[in-house]
Design an enzyme around this catalytic site. Structure first.
Site, mmCIF file in Angstrom:
data_model
loop_
_atom_site.group_PDB
_atom_site.id
_atom_site.type_symbol
_atom_site.label_atom_id
_atom_site.label_comp_id
_atom_site.label_asym_id
_atom_site.label_seq_id
_atom_site.Cartn_x
_atom_site.Cartn_y
_atom_site.Cartn_z
ATOM 1 N N GLU A 60 37.640 -4.797 -35.292
ATOM 2 C CA GLU A 60 38.190 -5.720 -36.291
ATOM 3 C C GLU A 60 37.691 -5.414 -37.701
ATOM 4 O O GLU A 60 38.436 -5.563 -38.675
ATOM 5 C CB GLU A 60 37.854 -7.166 -35.916
ATOM 6 C CG GLU A 60 38.698 -7.725 -34.778
ATOM 7 C CD GLU A 60 38.279 -7.193 -33.410
ATOM 8 O OE1 GLU A 60 37.190 -6.620 -33.301
ATOM 9 O OE2 GLU A 60 39.054 -7.360 -32.457
ATOM 10 N N PHE A 86 37.690 -13.248 -32.751
ATOM 11 C CA PHE A 86 37.213 -11.857 -32.876
ATOM 12 C C PHE A 86 37.013 -11.434 -34.335
ATOM 13 O O PHE A 86 36.735 -10.278 -34.612
ATOM 14 C CB PHE A 86 38.219 -10.878 -32.240
ATOM 15 C CG PHE A 86 38.631 -11.210 -30.830
ATOM 16 C CD1 PHE A 86 37.862 -12.047 -30.027
ATOM 17 C CD2 PHE A 86 39.793 -10.669 -30.295
ATOM 18 C CE1 PHE A 86 38.255 -12.343 -28.721
ATOM 19 C CE2 PHE A 86 40.188 -10.959 -28.996
ATOM 20 C CZ PHE A 86 39.418 -11.803 -28.207
ATOM 21 N N HIS A 129 38.745 -17.586 -27.071
ATOM 22 C CA HIS A 129 40.164 -17.383 -27.382
ATOM 23 C C HIS A 129 40.769 -18.688 -27.899
ATOM 24 O O HIS A 129 41.959 -18.931 -27.728
ATOM 25 C CB HIS A 129 40.940 -16.908 -26.158
ATOM 26 C CG HIS A 129 40.563 -15.537 -25.669
ATOM 27 N ND1 HIS A 129 39.441 -15.308 -24.932
ATOM 28 C CD2 HIS A 129 41.160 -14.329 -25.841
ATOM 29 C CE1 HIS A 129 39.354 -14.005 -24.641
ATOM 30 N NE2 HIS A 129 40.378 -13.383 -25.191
#
Lengths: 327, 346
Positions: A60, A86, A129
């Site tokens: 990322e 993330f 998530h």
């Protein structure tokens, strides 16, 4: 007017911007032939090719950093972070680099980049998530943050973000990707970054929300309307810079403010909204400023009962409106 | 420019270019020394030095298309920036926190930014510029591959050069940047100025291999090590990397070995971690007197001309300081400016 989903609106926005400006490209994990894990870029690889739908290494930090470099070089990157959870490896590049570039170069170098970030819980995603990240990034002058809750705003705000000369983070309520549907007009339009939207006009209580919570707040407002409570729903849409006038104008009308977000409460985005009201709307108030948020725990638990306990929903929002209306 | 394999690139440098390179190294040294003096006098808040690294930096700058190719430098790159075209006075303005081009006084000195020279603004957080340089190189390749520019067009940037110290290669983002450079075969040169110290830490505390460049093969890029005190050797190695980038043959990890002759910064005391004898040993290898002697030996400079260069460098340093001294300080409210750029929709 055709009715489309939130994610289709985002896909259309990228399609149109890719067609409009050859400098626009999309970079991220699985954005190419796979079309994105949420299918946001479905069909775009076939249409625009590998140069412009760039499958990045699984990292990322460099998705954002390469985006910053490319934006400095006058391209128009749309960087996709697969899940908000993330994004932290890229925190330094966003906060210290992209958002400070214009200021630190005395206005010489712009960073016209977009960072698309699916965020939020209620999808069985557990701690990693499901996160909401707006509190960390809305403390960063030089960055802009938008959060659409309708297909119209999703398309219009993303198109504005691509054309903005500053780094713009687009927080996408992923639970609403397919759940939220709405009409959009044919043809070209943008939605300005900055102004909030009055999602529902009302006289009794102001509800300030964004993303999935704005969608839920509108449902809650219809529920309490049947009980005679006339709630106003303000969809903030742009978190940075914040539309303070929209907040104050609404509180002036209703005298009561409820702030809803699914992120944890302490130092959450709602604290700033409450501070705006306390500072410049104090004399309008007929009751305490209230917040309905996720609890202060490290994340949204995976197991369904715990997840539902964590997440605000239309029923919880309706209860909070009733409580405040009675005050 | 095609490489003639029988003649080293440095052998093709004209006498005036050689003199220009020497002049730039010398001027950087004098300005750097003046900054130390100004700090000792309490006139500036901070100094971070490039003394001992001028030869490598000037060589690197002279090998690229100066002012056109992208450069993402680091804080020790004073000589590099002078070679790219930074005005001397601008450096002095930055020391005093006045209206320098780089940041208008917002950043500490040595945080270079010159848009007209395609030098991109950096922060003080080491290595952040390296993955951004991958982005700059990506943009170069993107424009070429999508037909927006001709790859042979010398008015357009054709590579991105980024500089860093060896300590910076320990950061995770250095790995990500090199990986991008390899995977996407980017026209990027990662120029590691290995000055043997990251503040107090030595190279063996940063890595378990002898050279940073040993890692190049793991990223699928070319790697080379060169004596950073030998300006012409660095130039040769850099030209090879530049040709590679211009020809679409990918990135280079070039490591120049040198020595940081001063403490890390004006706030450091290097007596706590290294001996005076060690410094003296490296002073004897300093690239500036070495190049001066070389130019005299090959007849490009006379002793008298070299002496004249010394006088001119001091005079230019004095002139720049006086000009910066006379410039006004920024208005306090300038702290509020340049928050957001205005766009087509604003």
């Amino acid at each position: 007017m055709p009715e489309i989903t939130l994610i289709e609106a985002l896909r259309q926005a990228m399609d149109e911007e890719l067609a409009r400006d050859p400098r626009v490209f999309v970079v991220g994990e699985d954005v190419g032939p796979r079309g994105g894990v949420f299918r946001a870029t479905q069909g775009l690889y076939e249409k625009y090719g590998a140069n412009r739908l760039v499958d990045s290494p699984l990292a990322e930090l460099s998705i954002v950093a390469v985006g910053i470099g490319a934006a400095v070089a006058d391209l128009r990157p749309i960087c996709e972070i697969q899940f908000a959870d993330f994004i932290y490896p890229a925190f330094n590049q966003i906060v210290n680099e992209g958002s400070r570039m214009y200021y630190r170069s005395n206005g010489a170098w712009c960073v016209p980049m977009v960072i698309r970030v699916p965020y939020g819980g209620g999808i069985g995603g557990g701690l990693y998530h499901s996160q909401s990240i707006e509190a960390y990034f809305s403390h960063v002058p030089g960055l802009k943050i938008v959060v659409p809750s309708t297909p119209y705003d999703a398309k219009g705000l993303l198109k504005s973000a691509v054309r903005d000369p500053n780094p713009v983070m687009v927080l996408e309520p992923k639970k609403g990707y397919r759940a939220i549907k709405g009409e959009i007009p044919d043809g070209e339009f943008t939605v300005p970054i900055g102004p909030a939207r009055i999602a529902r006009e009302g006289r009794d209580v102001s509800v300030f929300a964004y993303g999935m919570m704005a969608y839920y707040a509108a449902q809650a407002a219809e529920t309490v309307a049947q009980e005679g409570i006339d709630a106003e729903v303000i969809d903030l849409r742009t978190l940075l810079p914040l539309d303070q006038d929209a907040i104050l104008n609404s509180v002036k009308k209703t005298g009561k403010a409820l702030i809803v977000h699914e992120d944890m409460q302490t130092m959450g985005y709602g604290a700033e909204v409450a501070a705006v009201i306390a500072t410049d709307g104090f004399e309008y108030l007929d009751g305490p400023v209230r917040r309905l948020t996720g609890p202060d725990v490290p994340g949204v638990p995976y197991s369904h009962p715990m997840q539902e306990f964590f997440m605000p929903n239309p029923e919880k929002i309706a209860d909070a409106i009733r409580d405040l209306a009675e005050y | 420019m095609a490489v003639n394999s029988t003649v080293r690139p440095a052998a093709r440098l004209s006498e005036s270019t050689l003199r220009d390179m020497y002049w730039t190294m010398l001027l950087a040294r004098r300005l750097d020394e003046r900054a130390w003096a100004l700090h000792r006098q309490g006139r500036i808040a901070f100094h971070i030095s490039g003394i001992g690294q001028e030869a490598a930096q000037v060589a690197a700058a002279f090998a690229i298309n100066r002012g056109v190719d992208f450069v993402a430098p680091y804080y020790r790159d004073l000589a590099l920036l002078l070679a790219l075209g930074m005005p001397t006075t601008d450096f002095m303005l930055s020391l005093f926190g006045k209206h320098d081009i780089s940041s208008g006084g917002r950043q500490m000195p040595f945080h270079w930014s010159f848009k007209h020279l395609n030098v991109v603004s950096g922060s003080a957080v080491v290595t952040t510029q390296v993955p951004q340089a991958a982005g700059l190189a990506f943009a170069v390749k993107y424009r070429q591959q999508t037909g927006m520019v001709d790859p042979q067009d010398t008015t357009q940037p054709r590579l991105a050069l980024t500089c860093l110290g060896e300590g910076s290669t320990s950061q995770g983002e250095w790995h990500e940047a090199m990986n991008w450079a390899g995977v996407h075969k980017l026209p990027m040169i990662c120029f590691v100025q290995n000055n043997m110290y990251a503040i107090s830490e030595k190279p063996h505390q940063q890595m378990a291999v002898a050279n940073v460049a040993d890692r190049a093969s793991a990223y699928g890029v070319a790697g080379a090590v060169v004596d950073g005190n030998d300006v012409l050797a660095v130039y040769d190695a850099m030209v090879e990397a530049v040709e590679r980038a211009y020809n679409g043959d990918g990135a280079t990890l070039l490591e120049a070995k040198m020595y940081r002759l001063t403490p890390h910064s004006s706030d450091d005391d290097d007596r706590t971690y290294r001996s005076r004898e060690e410094i003296e040993l490296w002073k004897a290898r300093d690239g500036i007197p070495r190049f001066r002697q070389h130019l005299i030996d090959v007849g490009v400079l006379t002793e008298a001309e070299a002496g004249d260069y010394d006088a001119r460098a001091r005079a230019e340093t004095d002139r720049a300081q006086q000009e910066a001294d006379a410039a006004p300080m920024p208005a306090p409210e300038e702290a509020l400016g340049d928050l957001y750029a205005k766009g087509e929709l604003d």
